[in-house]
Design an enzyme around this catalytic site. Structure first.
Site, PDB file in Angstrom:
ATOM      1  N   HIS A  30      23.658 -18.195  -7.828  1.00 61.93           N
ATOM      2  CA  HIS A  30      22.305 -17.714  -7.494  1.00 61.93           C
ATOM      3  C   HIS A  30      22.016 -17.987  -6.090  1.00 61.93           C
ATOM      4  CE1 HIS A  30      18.179 -16.443  -8.683  1.00 61.93           C
ATOM      5  NE2 HIS A  30      18.060 -16.649  -7.367  1.00 61.93           N
TER       6      HIS A  30
ATOM      7  N   GLU B 281       9.654 -17.725 -12.963  1.00 65.02           N
ATOM      8  CA  GLU B 281       9.555 -18.534 -11.730  1.00 65.02           C
ATOM      9  C   GLU B 281       7.975 -18.294 -11.545  1.00 65.02           C
ATOM     10  OE1 GLU B 281      10.874 -16.326  -8.118  1.00 65.02           O
ATOM     11  OE2 GLU B 281      10.871 -18.405  -6.789  1.00 65.02           O
TER      12      GLU B 281
END
Ligand code: ADE
Ligand code: ZN
Length: 328
Positions: free
Chosen positions: A13, A196
């Site tokens: 990521h 998130e």
């Protein structure tokens, strides 16, 4: 030198533009005689206040990246940084919106330059790079469709996946169904940012609508232990970016970060940097902080690197080549 520098690492990521060293972007701006000095602090690093402002600073930095040759240089600069941190395999997010404005012909040219740089970087730094095309949530479903069409036309051994980044608080995952179905039909593997800026509800909506194998972040699953069990059971991989989460204020510090608890509960976590210069991090710093916070040792880091490689989107031959490096 950090005791963790030489340990072979796998990163899943990493946003390509988000990994651009501040000095690299300042240099490009100077070459083009553009004044973007407002995005840098006194120390020369990127300066932002909160997540919405971070996205603005990020886009301003991207504004000086114009044309395939700029991306060629960017890829080499990013690979050098990653290789210096011991990364041997990296998947990075590429955006058809930034690379050619969603035009398939322009995107193909950007991707060719990125791919050529990746091959050059592999020869010079020994790091293998693969790309994941991403749409940007706050640009909306129509732009996401165009990004998916770009990705679908270029799916293959280098461009292995499709995902979604951007402001998770806007729109819903189901708005992006067409784009994800298009990408999946083209053989691209699926990951999505979720968990998130939204809690368990946002993660459940994402899993239901987009059926990703991996979640970008996903850490707020910890707020619903039934969901944690479901993720563990399904083998969903979390691309966890602890330093990013701490820098953006999701958690007070590494000790308060849920990565250790998620791992303990059987979720397949991985360690990543997201946008390293923006968050003043690197894979080495992530390892150092995780060691300090949770007493994670070499065995734990080696296990998680292996887990990340298992979850990588590259082909089997590449995986077995990288696996040998992890054993070394
Ligand atoms: N784009 C770059 N970094 C991001 C992040 N942390 N969350 C969402 N979108 C992003
Ligand atoms: Zn991200």
């Amino acid at each position: 030198m950090s005791e963790w520098a030489a340990l072979p690492k796998v990163e899943l990521h990493l946003h390509l533009e988000g990994a651009a060293p501040a000095a690299f972007i300042r240099g490009l701006a100077a070459e083009k005689r553009e004044d973007i000095s407002g995005i840098f602090g006194k120390d020369g690093n990127y300066a932002w206040r909160d997540f919405p402002h971070f996205l603005k600073v990020y886009e301003a930095a991207c504004s000086v990246l114009r044309g395939p040759q700029d991306y060629h240089r960017l890829v080499l600069a990013v690979m050098e940084e990653s290789a210096a941190a011991g990364v041997v395999y990296s998947e990075c997010f590429l955006s058809p919106d930034f690379c050619g404005g969603g035009d398939p012909g322009a995107w193909a040219e950007y991707l060719a330059a990125i791919r050529e740089a990746a091959a050059e970087g592999e020869r010079s730094c020994g790091l293998t790079l693969r790309g994941i095309a991403t749409c940007i949530r706050h640009l909306g479903p129509e732009r996401a469709k165009r990004a998916a069409l770009c990705a679908a036309e270029t799916a293959g051994d280098f461009l292995t996946g499709f995902g979604i980044a951007g402001d998770e608080t806007l729109l819903t995952p189901a708005d992006f169904l067409w784009a994800f179905d298009c990408a999946r039909e083209a053989g691209l593997r699926i990951t999505a940012h979720a968990g998130e800026w939204q809690g368990p509800g946002g993660i459940r909506d994402t899993l239901r609508a987009l059926r990703p194998e991996r979640l970008g972040h996903g850490v707020r699953a910890i707020e619903d232990l039934a969901l944690v069990d479901e993720l563990a059971e399904a083998g969903t991989v979390l691309e966890v970016c602890p330093g990013s989460n701490v820098a953006l204020g999701l958690y007070r510090d590494f000790r308060a970060h849920p990565i250790h608890e998620l791992d303990r509960r059987g979720v397949r976590v991985t360690i990543n940097t997201d946008d390293p210069p923006f968050f003043r991090t690197s894979m080495i710093r992530e390892y150092e902080e995780l060691h300090r916070a949770f007493d994670w040792d070499e065995g734990q880091f080696r296990r998680l690197a292996r887990q990340a490689l298992d979850a990588a989107f590259c082909d089997a031959d590449t995986k077995s080549r990288i696996a040998k490096k992890l054993e070394g």
